[in-house]
Design an enzyme around this catalytic site. Structure first.
Site, short mmCIF file in Angstrom:
data_model
loop_
_atom_site.label_atom_id
_atom_site.label_comp_id
_atom_site.label_asym_id
_atom_site.label_seq_id
_atom_site.Cartn_x
_atom_site.Cartn_y
_atom_site.Cartn_z
N LYS A 1 -7.56 0.79 10.31
CA LYS A 1 -8.93 1.22 10.00
C LYS A 1 -9.82 -0.01 9.75
O LYS A 1 -9.30 -1.11 9.52
CB LYS A 1 -8.91 2.14 8.78
CG LYS A 1 -8.35 1.51 7.50
CD LYS A 1 -8.02 2.55 6.45
CE LYS A 1 -7.47 1.89 5.19
NZ LYS A 1 -6.94 2.89 4.24
N TYR B 1 -28.44 -22.72 -6.46
CA TYR B 1 -29.30 -21.75 -7.14
C TYR B 1 -28.86 -21.55 -8.59
O TYR B 1 -27.65 -21.47 -8.86
CB TYR B 1 -29.24 -20.39 -6.44
CG TYR B 1 -29.95 -20.35 -5.11
CD1 TYR B 1 -31.31 -20.58 -5.01
CD2 TYR B 1 -29.23 -20.04 -3.96
CE1 TYR B 1 -31.96 -20.51 -3.79
CE2 TYR B 1 -29.87 -19.97 -2.72
CZ TYR B 1 -31.23 -20.21 -2.65
OH TYR B 1 -31.87 -20.15 -1.44
C1 LIG Z 1 -5.68 2.55 3.79
C2 LIG Z 1 -4.58 3.53 3.73
C3 LIG Z 1 -3.26 3.13 3.99
C4 LIG Z 1 -2.85 1.68 4.13
O1 LIG Z 1 -2.83 1.11 2.84
P1 LIG Z 1 -2.39 -0.40 2.55
O2 LIG Z 1 -2.40 -0.49 1.08
O3 LIG Z 1 -3.43 -1.24 3.21
O4 LIG Z 1 -1.06 -0.59 3.16
C5 LIG Z 1 -2.29 4.11 4.09
N1 LIG Z 1 -2.59 5.42 3.89
C6 LIG Z 1 -3.85 5.83 3.60
C7 LIG Z 1 -4.11 7.26 3.36
C8 LIG Z 1 -4.87 4.90 3.48
O5 LIG Z 1 -6.11 5.30 3.18
#
Ligand SMILES: *Cc1c(COP(=O)(O)O)cnc(C)c1O
Length: 370
Positions: A41, A259
Protein backbone atom coordinates in the site's frame (compact mmCIF):
# COMPACT_ATOMS: atom_id res chain seq x y z
CA UNK A 1 37.66 26.25 0.08
CA UNK A 2 34.85 28.82 0.15
CA UNK A 3 35.64 29.44 -3.49
CA UNK A 4 35.11 25.84 -4.52
CA UNK A 5 32.08 25.27 -6.70
CA UNK A 6 30.07 22.10 -6.43
CA UNK A 7 28.71 19.92 -9.24
CA UNK A 8 24.98 19.36 -9.78
CA UNK A 9 23.01 19.55 -6.50
CA UNK A 10 21.08 16.33 -6.88
CA UNK A 11 20.13 14.44 -3.77
CA UNK A 12 19.75 10.76 -4.50
CA UNK A 13 17.52 8.15 -2.92
CA UNK A 14 18.91 4.68 -3.40
CA UNK A 15 16.44 1.80 -3.05
CA UNK A 16 17.97 -1.65 -2.79
CA UNK A 17 15.58 -4.07 -4.51
CA UNK A 18 17.95 -6.96 -3.75
CA UNK A 19 17.53 -6.21 -0.04
CA UNK A 20 13.73 -6.17 -0.43
CA UNK A 21 13.86 -9.59 -2.13
CA UNK A 22 16.17 -10.90 0.61
CA UNK A 23 13.88 -9.54 3.33
CA UNK A 24 10.90 -11.21 1.68
CA UNK A 25 12.82 -14.51 1.69
CA UNK A 26 13.76 -14.11 5.34
CA UNK A 27 10.22 -13.30 6.45
CA UNK A 28 8.82 -16.16 4.39
CA UNK A 29 11.22 -18.56 6.15
CA UNK A 30 10.20 -17.19 9.55
CA UNK A 31 6.51 -17.51 8.69
CA UNK A 32 6.61 -21.10 7.48
CA UNK A 33 4.50 -23.17 7.19
CA UNK A 34 2.25 -20.12 6.70
CA UNK A 35 2.42 -18.47 3.28
CA UNK A 36 3.70 -14.89 3.07
CA UNK A 37 1.98 -12.08 1.19
CA UNK A 38 3.44 -8.59 0.74
CA UNK A 39 1.78 -5.34 1.74
CA UNK A 40 2.51 -2.71 -0.92
CA UNK A 41 0.00 0.00 0.00
CA UNK A 42 0.93 3.69 -0.26
CA UNK A 43 3.23 3.18 -3.25
CA UNK A 44 5.01 0.30 -1.49
CA UNK A 45 5.58 2.44 1.61
CA UNK A 46 6.81 5.28 -0.57
CA UNK A 47 9.48 3.25 -2.36
CA UNK A 48 7.73 2.79 -5.72
CA UNK A 49 4.96 0.30 -6.44
CA UNK A 50 6.18 -0.93 -9.84
CA UNK A 51 9.81 -1.81 -9.06
CA UNK A 52 8.94 -3.14 -5.60
CA UNK A 53 5.99 -5.30 -6.73
CA UNK A 54 7.95 -6.73 -9.65
CA UNK A 55 10.85 -7.55 -7.32
CA UNK A 56 8.58 -9.30 -4.83
CA UNK A 57 6.84 -11.23 -7.58
CA UNK A 58 10.21 -12.35 -8.94
CA UNK A 59 11.11 -13.44 -5.39
CA UNK A 60 8.09 -15.75 -5.40
CA UNK A 61 5.39 -13.61 -3.76
CA UNK A 62 1.94 -14.27 -5.24
CA UNK A 63 -0.37 -12.51 -2.78
CA UNK A 64 -0.43 -8.75 -2.26
CA UNK A 65 -2.34 -6.29 -0.11
CA UNK A 66 -3.07 -2.66 -0.98
CA UNK A 67 -5.21 -0.15 0.91
CA UNK A 68 -7.02 1.73 -1.86
CA UNK A 69 -8.92 0.54 -4.89
CA UNK A 70 -6.73 2.70 -7.18
CA UNK A 71 -3.67 0.96 -5.81
CA UNK A 72 -5.21 -2.41 -6.62
CA UNK A 73 -5.96 -1.31 -10.17
CA UNK A 74 -2.38 -0.05 -10.61
CA UNK A 75 -0.98 -3.29 -9.22
CA UNK A 76 -3.16 -5.45 -11.48
CA UNK A 77 -1.67 -3.63 -14.48
CA UNK A 78 1.78 -4.69 -13.26
CA UNK A 79 1.02 -8.26 -12.21
CA UNK A 80 -1.48 -10.19 -14.29
CA UNK A 81 -1.52 -13.32 -12.12
CA UNK A 82 -1.13 -12.23 -8.51
CA UNK A 83 -3.92 -12.34 -5.94
CA UNK A 84 -4.58 -8.74 -4.88
CA UNK A 85 -6.51 -7.91 -1.70
CA UNK A 86 -7.91 -4.40 -1.22
CA UNK A 87 -8.01 -3.56 2.49
CA UNK A 88 -10.50 -0.69 2.12
CA UNK A 89 -12.99 -3.15 0.65
CA UNK A 90 -15.56 -2.14 -1.92
CA UNK A 91 -17.92 0.85 -1.91
CA UNK A 92 -21.12 1.52 -3.80
CA UNK A 93 -20.24 2.27 -7.41
CA UNK A 94 -16.87 0.50 -7.18
CA UNK A 95 -18.14 -3.04 -7.76
CA UNK A 96 -17.41 -3.11 -11.48
CA UNK A 97 -13.88 -1.80 -11.08
CA UNK A 98 -13.12 -4.40 -8.40
CA UNK A 99 -14.57 -7.16 -10.57
CA UNK A 100 -12.95 -6.03 -13.84
CA UNK A 101 -9.49 -6.02 -12.24
CA UNK A 102 -10.02 -9.34 -10.46
CA UNK A 103 -9.38 -7.75 -7.06
CA UNK A 104 -10.36 -9.35 -3.78
CA UNK A 105 -12.18 -6.83 -1.56
CA UNK A 106 -11.58 -7.19 2.15
CA UNK A 107 -15.13 -6.84 3.48
CA UNK A 108 -15.11 -4.80 6.67
CA UNK A 109 -18.75 -4.69 7.77
CA UNK A 110 -22.14 -6.27 7.09
CA UNK A 111 -23.21 -3.53 4.64
CA UNK A 112 -20.16 -4.19 2.50
CA UNK A 113 -20.82 -7.93 2.56
CA UNK A 114 -24.40 -7.29 1.40
CA UNK A 115 -23.23 -4.98 -1.37
CA UNK A 116 -20.63 -7.40 -2.75
CA UNK A 117 -22.80 -10.46 -2.42
CA UNK A 118 -25.74 -8.61 -4.07
CA UNK A 119 -23.43 -7.73 -6.97
CA UNK A 120 -22.35 -11.38 -7.25
CA UNK A 121 -26.01 -12.48 -7.40
CA UNK A 122 -26.76 -9.97 -10.13
CA UNK A 123 -23.79 -11.25 -12.16
CA UNK A 124 -24.78 -14.82 -11.29
CA UNK A 125 -21.14 -15.61 -10.49
CA UNK A 126 -19.20 -16.51 -7.41
CA UNK A 127 -16.95 -13.58 -6.52
CA UNK A 128 -13.87 -13.74 -4.28
CA UNK A 129 -13.80 -11.89 -0.97
CA UNK A 130 -11.94 -11.71 2.33
CA UNK A 131 -13.54 -10.98 5.69
CA UNK A 132 -11.84 -8.64 8.15
CA UNK A 133 -12.64 -9.19 11.82
CA UNK A 134 -12.06 -6.38 14.29
CA UNK A 135 -10.60 -8.11 17.34
CA UNK A 136 -9.55 -5.05 19.30
CA UNK A 137 -8.26 -2.28 17.12
CA UNK A 138 -11.59 -0.53 16.52
CA UNK A 139 -10.53 0.54 13.08
CA UNK A 140 -11.79 -1.70 10.30
CA UNK A 141 -13.60 -5.02 10.34
CA UNK A 142 -16.66 -6.88 11.54
CA UNK A 143 -17.11 -6.74 15.28
CA UNK A 144 -17.07 -10.19 16.84
CA UNK A 145 -20.86 -9.88 17.34
CA UNK A 146 -21.42 -8.88 13.70
CA UNK A 147 -19.24 -11.77 12.53
CA UNK A 148 -21.25 -14.20 14.66
CA UNK A 149 -24.46 -12.84 13.17
CA UNK A 150 -23.29 -13.12 9.53
CA UNK A 151 -26.06 -14.41 7.34
CA UNK A 152 -24.94 -17.63 5.64
CA UNK A 153 -27.23 -16.74 2.71
CA UNK A 154 -25.16 -13.60 2.09
CA UNK A 155 -21.99 -15.70 1.93
CA UNK A 156 -23.38 -18.21 -0.55
CA UNK A 157 -22.55 -16.24 -3.74
CA UNK A 158 -19.03 -15.49 -2.50
CA UNK A 159 -15.84 -17.49 -2.57
CA UNK A 160 -14.29 -16.64 0.78
CA UNK A 161 -10.51 -16.63 0.32
CA UNK A 162 -9.41 -15.34 3.71
CA UNK A 163 -10.55 -14.46 7.22
CA UNK A 164 -8.21 -11.91 8.71
CA UNK A 165 -7.65 -9.53 11.60
CA UNK A 166 -4.95 -7.04 12.53
CA UNK A 167 -2.94 -6.67 15.76
CA UNK A 168 -2.73 -3.32 17.52
CA UNK A 169 0.40 -3.98 19.62
CA UNK A 170 2.39 -6.67 17.81
CA UNK A 171 5.61 -4.65 18.24
CA UNK A 172 5.19 -4.96 22.03
CA UNK A 173 5.35 -8.73 22.60
CA UNK A 174 4.34 -8.44 26.26
CA UNK A 175 1.27 -6.33 25.64
CA UNK A 176 -1.81 -8.18 26.94
CA UNK A 177 -3.86 -7.10 23.91
CA UNK A 178 -1.91 -9.54 21.69
CA UNK A 179 -3.20 -12.62 23.50
CA UNK A 180 -6.67 -11.09 23.82
CA UNK A 181 -6.85 -10.41 20.07
CA UNK A 182 -5.57 -13.91 19.33
CA UNK A 183 -8.33 -15.41 21.49
CA UNK A 184 -11.05 -13.29 19.89
CA UNK A 185 -9.72 -14.10 16.43
CA UNK A 186 -9.78 -17.85 17.12
CA UNK A 187 -13.37 -17.58 18.41
CA UNK A 188 -14.72 -15.40 15.62
CA UNK A 189 -12.83 -17.14 12.79
CA UNK A 190 -14.40 -20.44 13.88
CA UNK A 191 -17.57 -19.02 12.33
CA UNK A 192 -15.88 -19.53 8.93
CA UNK A 193 -14.62 -23.13 9.01
CA UNK A 194 -12.16 -24.24 6.34
CA UNK A 195 -11.30 -20.69 5.26
CA UNK A 196 -7.59 -19.70 5.35
CA UNK A 197 -6.79 -17.34 8.22
CA UNK A 198 -4.39 -14.42 8.60
CA UNK A 199 -3.47 -12.35 11.66
CA UNK A 200 0.21 -11.38 11.56
CA UNK A 201 1.83 -8.39 9.83
CA UNK A 202 5.61 -7.73 10.14
CA UNK A 203 5.86 -7.77 13.93
CA UNK A 204 3.21 -10.47 14.37
CA UNK A 205 5.43 -12.96 12.53
CA UNK A 206 7.84 -12.71 15.49
CA UNK A 207 5.20 -13.28 18.18
CA UNK A 208 5.36 -17.06 17.79
CA UNK A 209 3.72 -19.94 15.94
CA UNK A 210 0.26 -19.27 17.34
CA UNK A 211 0.04 -15.95 15.49
CA UNK A 212 1.06 -17.11 12.02
CA UNK A 213 -2.01 -19.08 10.84
CA UNK A 214 -2.16 -19.67 7.05
CA UNK A 215 -0.94 -16.35 5.70
CA UNK A 216 1.28 -13.56 7.06
CA UNK A 217 1.06 -10.01 5.72
CA UNK A 218 4.33 -8.14 6.29
CA UNK A 219 4.82 -4.63 4.97
CA UNK A 220 7.32 -2.45 6.76
CA UNK A 221 9.89 -5.19 7.50
CA UNK A 222 10.22 -5.84 3.76
CA UNK A 223 11.48 -2.27 3.53
CA UNK A 224 14.12 -2.57 6.25
CA UNK A 225 12.33 -1.25 9.34
CA UNK A 226 12.94 -3.33 12.47
CA UNK A 227 9.83 -5.44 13.24
CA UNK A 228 11.17 -6.26 16.73
CA UNK A 229 12.02 -2.88 18.32
CA UNK A 230 14.60 -3.16 21.08
CA UNK A 231 16.01 -6.38 19.65
CA UNK A 232 18.53 -6.81 16.80
CA UNK A 233 16.94 -6.00 13.44
CA UNK A 234 16.54 -9.25 11.47
CA UNK A 235 16.04 -7.49 8.10
CA UNK A 236 18.43 -5.71 5.78
CA UNK A 237 18.42 -1.94 5.22
CA UNK A 238 16.77 -0.88 1.97
CA UNK A 239 17.08 2.89 1.57
CA UNK A 240 20.02 5.24 1.40
CA UNK A 241 19.63 9.00 1.00
CA UNK A 242 22.69 10.98 -0.05
CA UNK A 243 22.90 14.72 -0.76
CA UNK A 244 25.87 16.87 -1.76
CA UNK A 245 26.93 19.81 0.39
CA UNK A 246 25.79 23.09 -1.18
CA UNK A 247 27.84 25.43 0.93
CA UNK A 248 30.16 25.40 3.96
CA UNK A 249 30.12 28.29 6.44
CA UNK A 250 33.32 29.02 8.32
CA UNK A 251 31.77 30.82 11.27
CA UNK A 252 33.80 33.97 12.06
CA UNK A 253 31.47 35.69 14.56
CA UNK A 254 28.97 34.44 17.17
CA UNK A 255 25.60 33.75 15.60
CA UNK A 256 22.89 31.18 15.07
CA UNK A 257 21.75 28.74 12.38
CA UNK A 258 18.41 28.70 10.57
CA UNK A 259 14.85 29.83 11.25
CA UNK A 260 14.12 30.70 14.84
CA UNK A 261 17.86 31.03 15.57
CA UNK A 262 17.82 27.80 17.58
CA UNK A 263 21.43 26.63 17.12
CA UNK A 264 24.13 28.92 18.48
CA UNK A 265 27.52 28.99 16.77
CA UNK A 266 30.83 30.66 17.57
CA UNK A 267 33.97 31.40 15.61
CA UNK A 268 35.84 28.31 14.50
CA UNK A 269 32.72 26.25 13.92
CA UNK A 270 31.75 25.03 10.46
CA UNK A 271 28.20 24.55 9.21
CA UNK A 272 27.45 22.63 5.99
CA UNK A 273 24.14 23.10 4.19
CA UNK A 274 22.51 20.27 2.19
CA UNK A 275 19.62 20.47 -0.31
CA UNK A 276 17.08 18.33 1.56
CA UNK A 277 14.26 19.59 3.76
CA UNK A 278 10.85 18.83 5.15
CA UNK A 279 9.36 19.10 1.65
CA UNK A 280 11.44 15.99 0.94
CA UNK A 281 10.10 14.15 3.96
CA UNK A 282 12.81 14.87 6.53
CA UNK A 283 10.47 15.85 9.33
CA UNK A 284 10.89 19.25 10.92
CA UNK A 285 10.64 17.55 14.30
CA UNK A 286 14.13 16.15 13.58
CA UNK A 287 15.51 19.70 13.94
CA UNK A 288 18.50 19.87 16.30
CA UNK A 289 18.08 16.16 17.09
CA UNK A 290 18.95 13.97 14.15
CA UNK A 291 22.37 13.20 12.74
CA UNK A 292 23.77 12.58 9.27
CA UNK A 293 27.07 11.07 8.23
CA UNK A 294 29.97 12.57 6.34
CA UNK A 295 32.74 10.15 5.43
CA UNK A 296 31.42 7.76 8.06
CA UNK A 297 31.54 10.41 10.83
CA UNK A 298 28.29 11.33 12.55
CA UNK A 299 27.38 15.03 12.37
CA UNK A 300 24.41 16.65 14.12
CA UNK A 301 21.64 18.61 12.43
CA UNK A 302 22.19 22.27 13.25
CA UNK A 303 19.09 24.45 13.56
CA UNK A 304 15.60 23.94 12.17
CA UNK A 305 15.02 21.72 9.19
CA UNK A 306 13.64 24.12 6.58
CA UNK A 307 11.56 23.31 3.51
CA UNK A 308 14.51 22.74 1.19
CA UNK A 309 17.61 22.80 3.37
CA UNK A 310 19.23 21.30 6.44
CA UNK A 311 22.26 22.66 8.29
CA UNK A 312 24.83 20.25 9.70
CA UNK A 313 27.48 20.96 12.29
CA UNK A 314 30.64 19.60 10.69
CA UNK A 315 33.06 21.23 13.14
CA UNK A 316 34.27 17.80 14.29
CA UNK A 317 35.58 16.98 10.82
CA UNK A 318 38.83 18.35 9.43
CA UNK A 319 38.18 21.43 7.25
CA UNK A 320 39.56 19.58 4.24
CA UNK A 321 36.91 16.84 4.60
CA UNK A 322 33.85 18.97 3.83
CA UNK A 323 33.46 21.13 0.73
CA UNK A 324 30.71 21.96 -1.73
CA UNK A 325 29.81 18.67 -3.39
CA UNK A 326 30.93 16.43 -0.50
CA UNK A 327 28.34 13.66 -0.18
CA UNK A 328 26.33 13.55 3.04
CA UNK A 329 24.44 10.41 4.01
CA UNK A 330 21.11 11.35 5.61
CA UNK A 331 19.83 7.78 5.62
CA UNK A 332 21.77 4.58 5.09
CA UNK A 333 23.16 1.54 6.82
CA UNK A 334 21.55 -0.61 9.51
CA UNK A 335 18.58 0.95 11.32
CA UNK A 336 19.01 4.47 9.92
CA UNK A 337 15.27 4.78 9.20
CA UNK A 338 14.37 3.66 12.72
CA UNK A 339 17.00 6.00 14.17
CA UNK A 340 15.77 9.07 12.26
CA UNK A 341 12.20 8.15 13.20
CA UNK A 342 13.11 8.03 16.90
CA UNK A 343 14.97 11.34 16.63
CA UNK A 344 11.96 12.93 14.92
CA UNK A 345 9.49 11.49 17.42
CA UNK A 346 7.80 9.15 14.96
CA UNK A 347 8.03 5.65 13.49
CA UNK A 348 9.93 4.22 10.53
CA UNK A 349 6.66 3.85 8.61
CA UNK A 350 6.20 7.61 8.54
CA UNK A 351 9.81 8.33 7.56
CA UNK A 352 9.54 5.94 4.59
CA UNK A 353 6.12 7.02 3.35
CA UNK A 354 7.06 10.70 3.45
CA UNK A 355 10.25 10.38 1.41
CA UNK A 356 9.70 12.92 -1.34
CA UNK A 357 9.85 13.02 -5.07
CA UNK A 358 12.45 15.70 -5.65
CA UNK A 359 15.26 13.17 -5.21
CA UNK A 360 16.70 11.29 -8.10
CA UNK A 361 15.65 7.73 -7.31
CA UNK A 362 18.07 4.97 -8.08
CA UNK A 363 17.04 1.34 -7.86
CA UNK A 364 19.73 -1.23 -7.17
CA UNK A 365 18.80 -4.34 -9.11
CA UNK A 366 17.42 -7.38 -7.45
CA UNK A 367 19.83 -10.25 -6.86
CA UNK A 368 17.01 -12.72 -7.42
CA UNK A 369 16.58 -14.12 -10.92
CA UNK A 370 13.69 -12.30 -12.62
C1 LIG B 1 -0.51 -1.99 6.83
C2 LIG B 1 -1.10 -3.30 7.17
C3 LIG B 1 -0.30 -4.46 7.21
C4 LIG B 1 1.21 -4.42 7.12
O1 LIG B 1 1.70 -3.96 8.36
P1 LIG B 1 3.26 -3.83 8.69
O2 LIG B 1 3.29 -3.46 10.12
O3 LIG B 1 3.77 -2.77 7.79
O4 LIG B 1 3.88 -5.14 8.40
C5 LIG B 1 -0.93 -5.68 7.37
N1 LIG B 1 -2.28 -5.75 7.54
C6 LIG B 1 -3.07 -4.66 7.55
C7 LIG B 1 -4.52 -4.81 7.77
C8 LIG B 1 -2.50 -3.40 7.40
O5 LIG B 1 -3.28 -2.31 7.43
Amino acid sequence: MAREVRGPAAAELEIDLGAIAANYGLLRERARPAATAAVVKADAYGLGLAPVARTLHAAGCRQFFVARLDEGVALRRLLAEAEIFVLDGVGRGEEETVFAHRLVPVLNHPGELELWSGYARRLARRLPAAIHLDTGMTRLGFSVAAATAVDVEALAPLELRLVMSHLACADEPDHPLNAAQLRRFLDAAARFPGIPRSLAASSGIFLGDAYRFDLCRPGVALYGVNPVPGRPNPVRPVVRLVAPVLQVHEVDAPGTVGYGATYPVRPGMRIATVPVGYADGILRSASNRATARVGGIEVPYAGRVSMDLIGLDVTALPASAVAPGTPVELLGGPDSVDRLAAQAGTIGYEVLTRLGHRFRRRYLASEEPA
